[in-house]
Design a protein around this motif. Structure first.
Motif, mmCIF file in Angstrom:
data_model
loop_
_atom_site.group_PDB
_atom_site.id
_atom_site.type_symbol
_atom_site.label_atom_id
_atom_site.label_comp_id
_atom_site.label_asym_id
_atom_site.label_seq_id
_atom_site.Cartn_x
_atom_site.Cartn_y
_atom_site.Cartn_z
ATOM 1 N N THR A 12 59.887 22.653 35.158
ATOM 2 C CA THR A 12 61.505 22.511 35.381
ATOM 3 C C THR A 12 62.079 23.836 35.806
ATOM 4 O O THR A 12 61.974 24.643 35.260
ATOM 5 C CB THR A 12 62.197 21.954 33.951
ATOM 6 O OG1 THR A 12 61.770 23.022 33.123
ATOM 7 C CG2 THR A 12 61.373 20.791 33.337
ATOM 8 N N TRP A 13 62.895 23.256 37.174
ATOM 9 C CA TRP A 13 63.251 24.694 37.704
ATOM 10 C C TRP A 13 64.781 24.684 37.609
ATOM 11 O O TRP A 13 65.476 23.763 37.089
ATOM 12 C CB TRP A 13 62.783 24.753 39.342
ATOM 13 C CG TRP A 13 61.391 24.561 39.591
ATOM 14 C CD1 TRP A 13 60.829 23.446 40.077
ATOM 15 C CD2 TRP A 13 60.700 25.549 39.240
ATOM 16 N NE1 TRP A 13 59.575 23.644 40.023
ATOM 17 C CE2 TRP A 13 59.120 25.006 39.613
ATOM 18 C CE3 TRP A 13 60.213 26.950 38.842
ATOM 19 C CZ2 TRP A 13 57.864 25.573 39.621
ATOM 20 C CZ3 TRP A 13 59.286 27.598 38.820
ATOM 21 C CH2 TRP A 13 58.082 26.783 39.025
ATOM 22 N N THR B 211 68.482 24.577 38.327
ATOM 23 C CA THR B 211 69.207 23.416 39.471
ATOM 24 C C THR B 211 69.338 24.263 40.790
ATOM 25 O O THR B 211 69.568 23.525 41.812
ATOM 26 C CB THR B 211 70.683 22.956 38.668
ATOM 27 O OG1 THR B 211 71.441 24.538 38.502
ATOM 28 C CG2 THR B 211 70.470 22.422 37.398
ATOM 29 N N TRP C 215 67.128 25.796 42.120
ATOM 30 C CA TRP C 215 65.934 25.823 43.104
ATOM 31 C C TRP C 215 65.326 24.573 43.216
ATOM 32 O O TRP C 215 65.640 23.543 42.730
ATOM 33 C CB TRP C 215 64.783 26.840 42.083
ATOM 34 C CG TRP C 215 65.200 28.019 41.983
ATOM 35 C CD1 TRP C 215 66.225 28.826 42.091
ATOM 36 C CD2 TRP C 215 64.352 29.061 41.013
ATOM 37 N NE1 TRP C 215 66.285 29.973 41.769
ATOM 38 C CE2 TRP C 215 65.013 30.389 40.938
ATOM 39 C CE3 TRP C 215 63.328 28.993 40.510
ATOM 40 C CZ2 TRP C 215 64.675 31.320 40.300
ATOM 41 C CZ3 TRP C 215 62.676 30.091 39.860
ATOM 42 C CH2 TRP C 215 63.339 31.142 39.761
ATOM 43 N N LYS C 216 64.343 24.471 44.307
ATOM 44 C CA LYS C 216 63.688 23.073 44.694
ATOM 45 C C LYS C 216 62.538 23.510 45.089
ATOM 46 O O LYS C 216 62.246 24.692 45.685
ATOM 47 C CB LYS C 216 64.457 22.556 45.462
ATOM 48 C CG LYS C 216 64.574 23.072 46.926
ATOM 49 C CD LYS C 216 65.028 22.161 47.855
ATOM 50 C CE LYS C 216 65.258 22.658 49.236
ATOM 51 N NZ LYS C 216 65.934 21.876 50.150
ATOM 52 N N GLU C 217 61.533 22.545 44.947
ATOM 53 C CA GLU C 217 60.026 22.821 45.521
ATOM 54 C C GLU C 217 60.266 22.484 46.843
ATOM 55 O O GLU C 217 60.766 21.406 47.069
ATOM 56 C CB GLU C 217 59.220 22.080 44.754
ATOM 57 C CG GLU C 217 58.961 22.481 43.264
ATOM 58 C CD GLU C 217 57.527 22.034 42.574
ATOM 59 O OE1 GLU C 217 56.740 21.648 43.441
ATOM 60 O OE2 GLU C 217 57.446 21.725 41.294
ATOM 61 N N ALA C 218 59.317 22.651 47.608
ATOM 62 C CA ALA C 218 59.185 22.435 49.015
ATOM 63 C C ALA C 218 57.801 22.871 49.644
ATOM 64 O O ALA C 218 57.268 23.765 49.059
ATOM 65 C CB ALA C 218 60.116 23.201 49.808
ATOM 66 N N ARG D 275 52.754 24.570 47.902
ATOM 67 C CA ARG D 275 54.142 24.238 47.574
ATOM 68 C C ARG D 275 54.672 25.577 47.259
ATOM 69 O O ARG D 275 54.022 26.840 46.859
ATOM 70 C CB ARG D 275 54.005 23.602 46.250
ATOM 71 C CG ARG D 275 53.584 22.199 46.277
ATOM 72 C CD ARG D 275 54.271 21.108 47.059
ATOM 73 N NE ARG D 275 55.576 21.022 46.625
ATOM 74 C CZ ARG D 275 56.205 20.008 47.366
ATOM 75 N NH1 ARG D 275 56.194 19.552 48.560
ATOM 76 N NH2 ARG D 275 57.648 19.607 46.409
ATOM 77 N N LEU E 298 58.966 27.732 46.295
ATOM 78 C CA LEU E 298 60.320 27.337 45.745
ATOM 79 C C LEU E 298 61.351 28.050 46.810
ATOM 80 O O LEU E 298 61.075 29.045 47.702
ATOM 81 C CB LEU E 298 60.221 28.311 44.490
ATOM 82 C CG LEU E 298 59.838 27.840 43.314
ATOM 83 C CD1 LEU E 298 59.970 28.378 42.155
ATOM 84 C CD2 LEU E 298 60.330 26.343 43.005
ATOM 85 N N ARG E 299 62.522 27.276 46.947
ATOM 86 C CA ARG E 299 63.459 27.494 47.938
ATOM 87 C C ARG E 299 64.764 27.373 47.122
ATOM 88 O O ARG E 299 64.831 26.782 46.309
ATOM 89 C CB ARG E 299 63.436 26.834 49.091
ATOM 90 C CG ARG E 299 62.142 27.203 50.031
ATOM 91 C CD ARG E 299 62.257 26.159 51.424
ATOM 92 N NE ARG E 299 61.047 26.467 52.058
ATOM 93 C CZ ARG E 299 60.840 25.776 53.243
ATOM 94 N NH1 ARG E 299 61.672 25.064 53.797
ATOM 95 N NH2 ARG E 299 59.712 26.007 53.815
ATOM 96 N N ALA F 127 68.007 25.799 46.599
ATOM 97 C CA ALA F 127 68.669 24.421 46.882
ATOM 98 C C ALA F 127 69.764 24.451 47.989
ATOM 99 O O ALA F 127 69.929 23.555 48.547
ATOM 100 C CB ALA F 127 69.123 23.618 45.479
#
Length: 421
Positions: free
Chosen positions: A382-383, A385, A387-390, A397, A399-400, A402
């Motif tokens: 759980t990252w 809010t 951050w997002k996986e990409a 995979r 992280l970037r 959001a």
């Protein structure tokens, strides 16, 4: 030179005073009566006979009273001077005695016999506890730390002796005693506040040594228990911790340096306060690492650190900048952590679970080059809010952010900038 001059002048003054008193008790009494008291002696209107004798006796009485007072003052002066001389002589003797005890204790640490080395450690502890001199106490702490920095290989089955001919099991006990001495006097228990009591609570820190610096760089430490300690400055760079290590609830007033340290076992820093910079660069945690509830007031440096088991930073407060660039996490728990300044995670690797729910202040964290290793379906990540996986463009995979910053910002991995590859 000054003392010698005083020794010459005082007897001269004393001799002059005695001569003056003798003169005033004799013929000088009439001179005092006539010239100081203003009494006429002789003649038709002056004192004669019994009246003159009585007046002279009164003058002599006053002179004797003054002489008695001067004698008393002189006696007090010499008594105080002799007492001061005796005190100085005692202090010099005591200082020499302490120096002899210190030299003997240090010499004992070099003995091949474990009981003798233990005796040297406890003798140093008594000297440090009994001295009001913080510099001398720090010297003793430095000697104990230097002993622990000496090369040591923990005993294993089949080990018979250390290079110096010491039994490894006995040497282990000596080192554990040295660690306990430091811990017992660094430990600081705050007295419980009781506002309804007028009587001041008893001092619970009578054995605490304040403002102590420790340098255990490169030392091999066994089951170290430094919980609730109050340390001015700590150096553990390149140290090896065997067994579990506990610093829970401790306060590091100055910098705490754990660069390159290897923790073979659990590393417990829960609730620890780092008022100075906390350096864990390139540190290796082979067991669980707990920093839950810790406070990093200036900077937290974990760049290149390796966490082979779960790293728990739940509820930690990062007041200053936090560096986790290039770190490897086999389980990262940052739930509820607070980041009040810049945060770097660029180049970090997450190989297992990662829990960042309710983490605050990571909207502009540096995420360039983060690698997310494949995990089983039941592993939870759980990252924040922000951050997002990409996809990372190579089949893996990453992280970037959001909401990356405005177009045109340089992509150099600094906080607040895009992690696009």
């Amino acid at each position: 030179m000054a003392k010698k001059s005083v020794s010459i002048v005082i007897p001269m003054i004393g001799g002059a005073v005695v001569a003056s008193i003798v003169w005033m008790l004799g013929p000088g009494a009439r001179w005092i009566l006539e010239n100081i008291d203003g009494v006429t002696v002789g003649g038709p209107t002056g004192l004669t006979g019994k009246d003159l004798a009585a007046a002279l006796d009164a003058v002599r009485g006053r002179v004797l009273a003054v002489a008695t007072g001067l004698a008393a003052l002189l006696a007090v002066f010499y008594t105080a001077r002799n007492a001061d001389t005796a005190r100085r002589s005692f202090q010099l003797g005591e200082r020499g005695h302490v120096t002899d005890r210190y030299s003997k204790a240090v010499e004992q640490l070099g003995s091949p016999q474990a009981p003798v080395r233990l005796g040297g450690l406890y003798a140093l502890e008594q000297l440090a506890q009994g001295t009001p001199d913080p510099e001398f106490r720090q010297t003793i702490v430095d000697v104990i730390c230097a002993y622990l920095r000496m090369p040591f290989t923990p005993p294993t089955e089949g080990t018979t002796s250390e290079p110096a001919g010491r039994d490894p099991q006995e040497e282990r006990q000596v080192r554990l005693a040295a660690q306990r001495i430091l811990a017992n006097h660094l430990r600081h228990h705050s007295a419980t506040a009781r506002p309804w009591r007028r009587i001041r609570p008893a001092d619970r820190n009578a054995r605490h040594w304040p403002d102590v610096r420790i340098d255990l760089s490169g030392a091999t430490l066994i089951d170290l228990d430094f919980r609730s300690c109050h340390i001015s400055e700590a150096r553990f760079a390149d140290s090896i911790f065997i067994g579990d290590s506990t610093f829970a609830g401790s306060i590091f007033v100055g910098d705490a340096m754990f660069d390159g340290t290897v923790f073979h076992g659990a590393a417990r820093f829960g609730g620890t306060t780092f008022d100075g910079a906390a350096w864990f660069e390139r540190a290796t945690f082979t067991g669980p690492a707990t920093f839950a509830g810790a406070t990093f007031s200036i900077a937290a440096q974990f760049e290149g650190a390796t966490f082979n088991r779960a790293a728990r930073f739940t509820g930690a407060a990062f007041v200053g900048a936090a560096w986790f660039g290039g770190a490897t996490f086999a389980g990262a728990w940052f739930a509820g952590a607070t980041f009040d300044s810049d945060a770097w995670f660029g180049g970090a690797t997450f190989t297992d679970s990662a829990l960042f729910e309710r983490a605050v202040g990571l909207e502009t964290a540096a995420l360039g080059g983060v690698h997310l290793a494949p995990v089983a379906e039941d592993v939870v990540r759980t990252w924040p809010t922000a951050w997002k996986e990409a996809p990372d463009g190579t089949g893996g995979r990453t992280l970037r952010l959001a909401h990356p910053p405005a177009e045109g910002a340089d992509d150099d991995g600094e906080p607040g900038e895009s992690s696009a590859t």
